[in-house]
Design a protein around this motif. Structure first.
Motif, PDB file in Angstrom:
ATOM      1  N   ILE A  82       0.844  -1.202   0.000  1.00 49.03           N
ATOM      2  CA  ILE A  82       0.000   0.000   0.000  1.00 49.03           C
ATOM      3  C   ILE A  82       0.875   1.247   0.000  1.00 49.03           C
ATOM      4  CG2 ILE A  82      -1.728   1.292   1.328  1.00 49.03           C
ATOM      5  CD1 ILE A  82      -2.825  -1.343   2.309  1.00 49.03           C
ATOM      6  N   ASP A  83       1.978   1.196   0.735  1.00 53.98           N
ATOM      7  CA  ASP A  83       2.879   2.346   0.808  1.00 53.98           C
ATOM      8  C   ASP A  83       3.477   2.690  -0.554  1.00 53.98           C
ATOM      9  OD1 ASP A  83       2.364   2.428   3.501  1.00 53.98           O
ATOM     10  OD2 ASP A  83       4.147   1.255   4.048  1.00 53.98           O
ATOM     11  N   ARG A  84       3.527   1.691  -1.426  1.00 49.20           N
ATOM     12  CA  ARG A  84       4.110   1.946  -2.747  1.00 49.20           C
ATOM     13  C   ARG A  84       3.125   2.627  -3.702  1.00 49.20           C
ATOM     14  NH1 ARG A  84       6.629  -3.188  -1.789  1.00 49.20           N
ATOM     15  NH2 ARG A  84       5.020  -4.296  -2.969  1.00 49.20           N
ATOM     16  N   ILE A  85       1.864   2.745  -3.309  1.00 58.05           N
ATOM     17  CA  ILE A  85       0.873   3.424  -4.148  1.00 58.05           C
ATOM     18  C   ILE A  85       1.038   4.928  -3.941  1.00 58.05           C
ATOM     19  CG2 ILE A  85      -1.580   3.709  -4.660  1.00 58.05           C
ATOM     20  CD1 ILE A  85      -0.474   0.939  -5.244  1.00 58.05           C
ATOM     21  N   ILE A 107      -6.576   3.793  -1.689  1.00 56.28           N
ATOM     22  CA  ILE A 107      -6.613   2.400  -1.278  1.00 56.28           C
ATOM     23  C   ILE A 107      -6.589   2.346   0.246  1.00 56.28           C
ATOM     24  CG2 ILE A 107      -4.113   2.200  -1.664  1.00 56.28           C
ATOM     25  CD1 ILE A 107      -4.670  -0.837  -2.208  1.00 56.28           C
ATOM     26  N   MET A 108      -7.719   2.044   0.810  1.00 57.18           N
ATOM     27  CA  MET A 108      -7.853   1.863   2.259  1.00 57.18           C
ATOM     28  C   MET A 108      -8.488   0.485   2.477  1.00 57.18           C
ATOM     29  SD  MET A 108      -9.144   5.578   3.641  1.00 57.18           S
ATOM     30  CE  MET A 108      -9.382   4.901   5.285  1.00 57.18           C
ATOM     31  N   ILE A 133      -3.126  -6.474  -2.564  1.00 52.98           N
ATOM     32  CA  ILE A 133      -2.113  -6.815  -3.575  1.00 52.98           C
ATOM     33  C   ILE A 133      -2.695  -6.681  -4.975  1.00 52.98           C
ATOM     34  CG2 ILE A 133      -0.701  -8.703  -4.477  1.00 52.98           C
ATOM     35  CD1 ILE A 133      -0.466  -9.720  -1.562  1.00 52.98           C
ATOM     36  N   ASP A 134      -3.920  -7.196  -5.166  1.00 51.69           N
ATOM     37  CA  ASP A 134      -4.567  -7.110  -6.479  1.00 51.69           C
ATOM     38  C   ASP A 134      -4.760  -5.669  -6.902  1.00 51.69           C
ATOM     39  OD1 ASP A 134      -4.662  -9.827  -6.531  1.00 51.69           O
ATOM     40  OD2 ASP A 134      -6.805 -10.000  -6.060  1.00 51.69           O
ATOM     41  N   TYR A 135      -5.235  -4.838  -5.980  1.00 50.97           N
ATOM     42  CA  TYR A 135      -5.486  -3.440  -6.329  1.00 50.97           C
ATOM     43  C   TYR A 135      -4.195  -2.659  -6.529  1.00 50.97           C
ATOM     44  CZ  TYR A 135     -10.483  -2.810  -6.436  1.00 50.97           C
ATOM     45  OH  TYR A 135     -11.796  -2.830  -6.829  1.00 50.97           O
ATOM     46  N   ALA A 136      -3.176  -3.006  -5.782  1.00 52.27           N
ATOM     47  CA  ALA A 136      -1.897  -2.323  -5.974  1.00 52.27           C
ATOM     48  C   ALA A 136      -1.383  -2.544  -7.395  1.00 52.27           C
ATOM     49  CB  ALA A 136      -0.883  -2.831  -4.959  1.00 52.27           C
ATOM     50  N   GLU A 137      -1.562  -3.763  -7.905  1.00 52.58           N
ATOM     51  CA  GLU A 137      -1.153  -4.068  -9.278  1.00 52.58           C
ATOM     52  C   GLU A 137      -2.014  -3.300 -10.276  1.00 52.58           C
ATOM     53  OE1 GLU A 137      -0.620  -7.956 -12.220  1.00 52.58           O
ATOM     54  OE2 GLU A 137      -1.142  -8.222 -10.102  1.00 52.58           O
ATOM     55  N   THR A 138      -3.318  -3.229 -10.004  1.00 50.48           N
ATOM     56  CA  THR A 138      -4.223  -2.491 -10.886  1.00 50.48           C
ATOM     57  C   THR A 138      -3.876  -1.016 -10.904  1.00 50.48           C
ATOM     58  OG1 THR A 138      -5.992  -4.059 -10.394  1.00 50.48           O
ATOM     59  CG2 THR A 138      -6.642  -1.950 -11.342  1.00 50.48           C
ATOM     60  N   PHE A 139      -3.547  -0.475  -9.745  1.00 55.16           N
ATOM     61  CA  PHE A 139      -3.211   0.953  -9.658  1.00 55.16           C
ATOM     62  C   PHE A 139      -1.930   1.273 -10.420  1.00 55.16           C
ATOM     63  CE2 PHE A 139      -5.575   1.793  -5.390  1.00 55.16           C
ATOM     64  CZ  PHE A 139      -6.771   1.575  -6.051  1.00 55.16           C
ATOM     65  N   GLU A 165      -6.989   8.924 -15.763  1.00 53.76           N
ATOM     66  CA  GLU A 165      -7.410  10.028 -14.897  1.00 53.76           C
ATOM     67  C   GLU A 165      -8.469   9.581 -13.891  1.00 53.76           C
ATOM     68  OE1 GLU A 165      -8.258  13.788 -16.622  1.00 53.76           O
ATOM     69  OE2 GLU A 165      -6.916  13.481 -18.322  1.00 53.76           O
ATOM     70  N   THR A 166      -9.042   8.403 -14.131  1.00 54.43           N
ATOM     71  CA  THR A 166     -10.040   7.855 -13.192  1.00 54.43           C
ATOM     72  C   THR A 166      -9.615   6.436 -12.806  1.00 54.43           C
ATOM     73  OG1 THR A 166     -11.366   7.136 -15.088  1.00 54.43           O
ATOM     74  CG2 THR A 166     -11.977   9.220 -14.047  1.00 54.43           C
ATOM     75  N   PRO A 167      -8.655   6.315 -11.920  1.00 62.70           N
ATOM     76  CA  PRO A 167      -8.164   4.986 -11.557  1.00 62.70           C
ATOM     77  C   PRO A 167      -9.153   4.266 -10.629  1.00 62.70           C
ATOM     78  CG  PRO A 167      -7.128   6.631 -10.175  1.00 62.70           C
ATOM     79  CD  PRO A 167      -7.988   7.383 -11.151  1.00 62.70           C
ATOM     80  N   ASP A 168      -8.936   2.956 -10.502  1.00 66.05           N
ATOM     81  CA  ASP A 168      -9.735   2.203  -9.537  1.00 66.05           C
ATOM     82  C   ASP A 168      -9.462   2.735  -8.129  1.00 66.05           C
ATOM     83  OD1 ASP A 168     -10.342   0.778 -11.737  1.00 66.05           O
ATOM     84  OD2 ASP A 168      -9.674  -1.163 -11.004  1.00 66.05           O
ATOM     85  N   SER A 169     -10.415   2.523  -7.237  1.00 68.27           N
ATOM     86  CA  SER A 169     -10.211   2.929  -5.852  1.00 68.27           C
ATOM     87  C   SER A 169     -10.919   1.953  -4.935  1.00 68.27           C
ATOM     88  CB  SER A 169     -10.746   4.342  -5.615  1.00 68.27           C
ATOM     89  OG  SER A 169     -12.156   4.371  -5.725  1.00 68.27           O
ATOM     90  N   ILE A 170     -10.465   1.883  -3.702  1.00 67.50           N
ATOM     91  CA  ILE A 170     -11.111   1.035  -2.712  1.00 67.50           C
ATOM     92  C   ILE A 170     -10.990   1.678  -1.336  1.00 67.50           C
ATOM     93  CG2 ILE A 170      -9.020  -0.377  -2.405  1.00 67.50           C
ATOM     94  CD1 ILE A 170     -10.971  -2.752  -1.900  1.00 67.50           C
ATOM     95  N   ASN A 171     -12.097   1.685  -0.609  1.00 67.77           N
ATOM     96  CA  ASN A 171     -12.099   2.174   0.765  1.00 67.77           C
ATOM     97  C   ASN A 171     -13.175   1.429   1.540  1.00 67.77           C
ATOM     98  OD1 ASN A 171     -14.582   3.415   0.118  1.00 67.77           O
ATOM     99  ND2 ASN A 171     -13.517   5.263  -0.580  1.00 67.77           N
ATOM    100  N   TYR A 172     -13.433   1.858   2.739  1.00 74.74           N
ATOM    101  CA  TYR A 172     -14.430   1.162   3.552  1.00 74.74           C
ATOM    102  C   TYR A 172     -15.004   2.111   4.600  1.00 74.74           C
ATOM    103  CZ  TYR A 172     -11.005   0.939   7.356  1.00 74.74           C
ATOM    104  OH  TYR A 172     -10.119   1.264   8.348  1.00 74.74           O
TER     105      TYR A 172
END
Length: 503
Positions: A102-105, A119-120, A143-149, A158-165
């Motif tokens: 996550i820190d690498r995003i 990404i949260m 891990i999956d989302y980090a690769e997608t990002f 300009e509209t990347p995937d995102s995830i939070n909660y």
């Protein structure tokens, strides 16, 4: 003598004066050497009464204080008893996942615009295996989302995937909702999932347990009503057969999910596979689950089959705001129920009627269907045709007609191969005319009739006298109750209708 008279004369006035003074004065009483007048005595009486009243008040006060003291003791005992019996809330916390991936995003720039991928990922205090499994899946998701990002920066999105909660507690339930926007086919598709945990036991709650806690009466009626509203948007763009297939698939999937019935399609899983259904949130193949809103209202997730075999859609609705769906009895079923003197309104009325119409190559089936249409018992547009034997024209096949009780009964057809694996043929919510092998030794056609949690599975079989055998009690044979018309009077529409089985 004179002196004695004078003294007597002097004593008489003194005596009179004394008597006068005694009569004119208030009565007195001696008390411990002190003179008490009548006024004082009256005051003493008043004072005595006051003392009595004060004593009574003091007694009442003492009684009241004693009662309050006893009540306080009782309340204390009751609280102690409650504290001993009432469960204590577990120390469950929700916190952000800390991980190098996550820190690498990092933010990146597109056309002088700074893009901040979000990404949260949630983690929950791991108090049992289910929650530990949830935490593990969330780490995999990170891990999956980090690769997608990383692709977002590479392709300058300009509209990347995102995830939070988000998380909250309500009605003794800890709710964690995972929200992720996935870029799918060029546009952002918002997806949502959740996990619900009992804060007193740590148990991960199922959909049905949430329904019970929300106290939703006639839930299945509300679910069906909501499904019908969604599917009505597709109705005008499909033929009756296509719409029937769409509706049947949607209903049976939601029924199975609610009642815990084995899905239509099932695949074997490896031993030890710990995929936990309520927390599968990967990509578009997740199975979204229901949850309680912050106000304690149930938010339920239903599955909607999408047109043109494009997959499934997951939509939420609030059951408390939904009308109830009342199943309609099929008019053709009602006709034969009256003929057989069956009360169709009873819960134990048959799920469906089935009739053997004869061999596909003969005219018997055509004449019987023509008779039903001619007598307005059935309309051709309300009959689904299943050509189960289309690939083997050299083996005689025979026709069967199934008439379900309700218009939203699901009739599912499958064919088993030599290894017993069932291949899907079709599914519908209409009266169904289908053909299969006449010889039951060769016939592998399996019929599954389901309405809500009532379900039967059988294979159509004929004895030597061409009578249906081995039918479950929920399916009633009406072969002898279906009349037949003169072949020369069969309409062109019915002839065209049967060409389907000769192609």
């Amino acid at each position: 003598m004179k002196i004695k008279n004078n003294i007597l004369n002097l004593l008489i006035p003194v005596l009179v004066l004394t008597i006068f003074l005694l009569a004119g004065c208030n009565e007195t009483t001696k008390n411990g050497g002190r003179i008490i007048t009548d006024n004082e005595k009256q005051n003493d009486k008043t004072l005595g009464k006051d003392n009595e009243n004060n004593e009574k008040i003091n007694d009442n006060t003492k009684t009241k204080l004693t009662e309050e003291s006893d009540k306080t003791k009782d309340d204390k005992v009751e609280k102690e008893e409650k504290s001993e019996t009432a469960p204590e809330e577990l120390n469950i916390a929700v916190y952000n996942l800390k991980d190098p991936v996550i820190d690498r995003i990092l933010p990146y720039t597109v056309n002088d615009k700074t893009i901040n991928p979000e990404i949260m990922i949630p983690q929950i205090t791991p108090i049992n295996d289910d929650i530990e499994n949830f935490n593990y899946q969330m780490k995999e998701l990170a891990i999956d989302y980090a690769e997608t990002f990383s692709y977002g920066e590479e392709y300058q999105n300009e509209t990347p995937d995102s995830i939070n909660y988000e998380s909250y507690k309500t009605n003794g339930v800890l709710t964690v909702i995972i929200k992720h926007d996935s870029k799918n086919m060029g546009y952002i598709k918002p997806l949502e999932n959740a996990i619900s945990i009992d804060v007193y036991t740590g148990e991960v709650l199922s959909n049905n347990e949430l329904i019970e806690r929300a106290k939703i009466p006639e839930f299945i009626e509300k679910l069906e009503s909501s499904i019908n509203e969604d599917l009505n948007a597709f109705k005008e763009f499909h033929t009756p057969e296509e719409y029937s297939y769409l509706r049947a698939n949607t209903l049976v999937k939601n029924w199975n999910k609610y009642y815990g019935i084995e899905p239509i399609y099932s695949w074997s899983t490896e031993n030890g596979n710990r995929n936990y259904k309520p927390t599968e949130v990967y990509g578009d193949q997740h199975e979204a689950v229901s949850y309680l809103s912050e106000s304690g209202q149930l938010i339920y997730t239903k599955t909607i089959e999408t047109p043109a075999a494009s997959g499934e859609d997951y939509r939420t609705f609030q059951p408390i705001n939904q009308n109830n769906h009342r199943p309609e009895i099929n008019p053709a079923y009602e006709h034969f129920a009256k003929t057989l003197k069956i009360d169709s309104s009873k819960e134990n009325a048959p799920l469906a009627f089935i009739g053997h119409l004869g061999e596909t190559a003969s005219t018997t089936g055509i004449e019987k269907i023509n008779s039903l249409v001619d007598e307005s018992i059935l309309a051709l547009k309300d009959i689904m045709r299943i050509n189960e034997n289309a690939m083997d024209p050299y083996k005689f096949s025979t026709l069967y007609l199934i008439i379900p009780k309700y218009n939203d009964t699901c009739i599912f057809f499958s064919n088993a191969n030599s290894k017993g694996y069932s291949f899907h043929i079709n599914i519908d919510t209409m009266n169904t005319l289908f053909n299969t092998y006449q010889d039951h030794e060769l016939s592998n056609c399996e019929v599954r009739v389901q309405h809500r949690d009532k379900m039967v599975i059988f294979k159509p079989k004929l004895d030597e006298g061409y009578n249906l055998t081995e039918l479950p009690k929920e399916i009633v044979d009406i072969s002898k109750n279906i009349g037949r018309s003169n072949f020369t009077e069969v309409s062109n529409e019915v002839f065209k209708f049967f060409e389907y089985f000769n192609d």
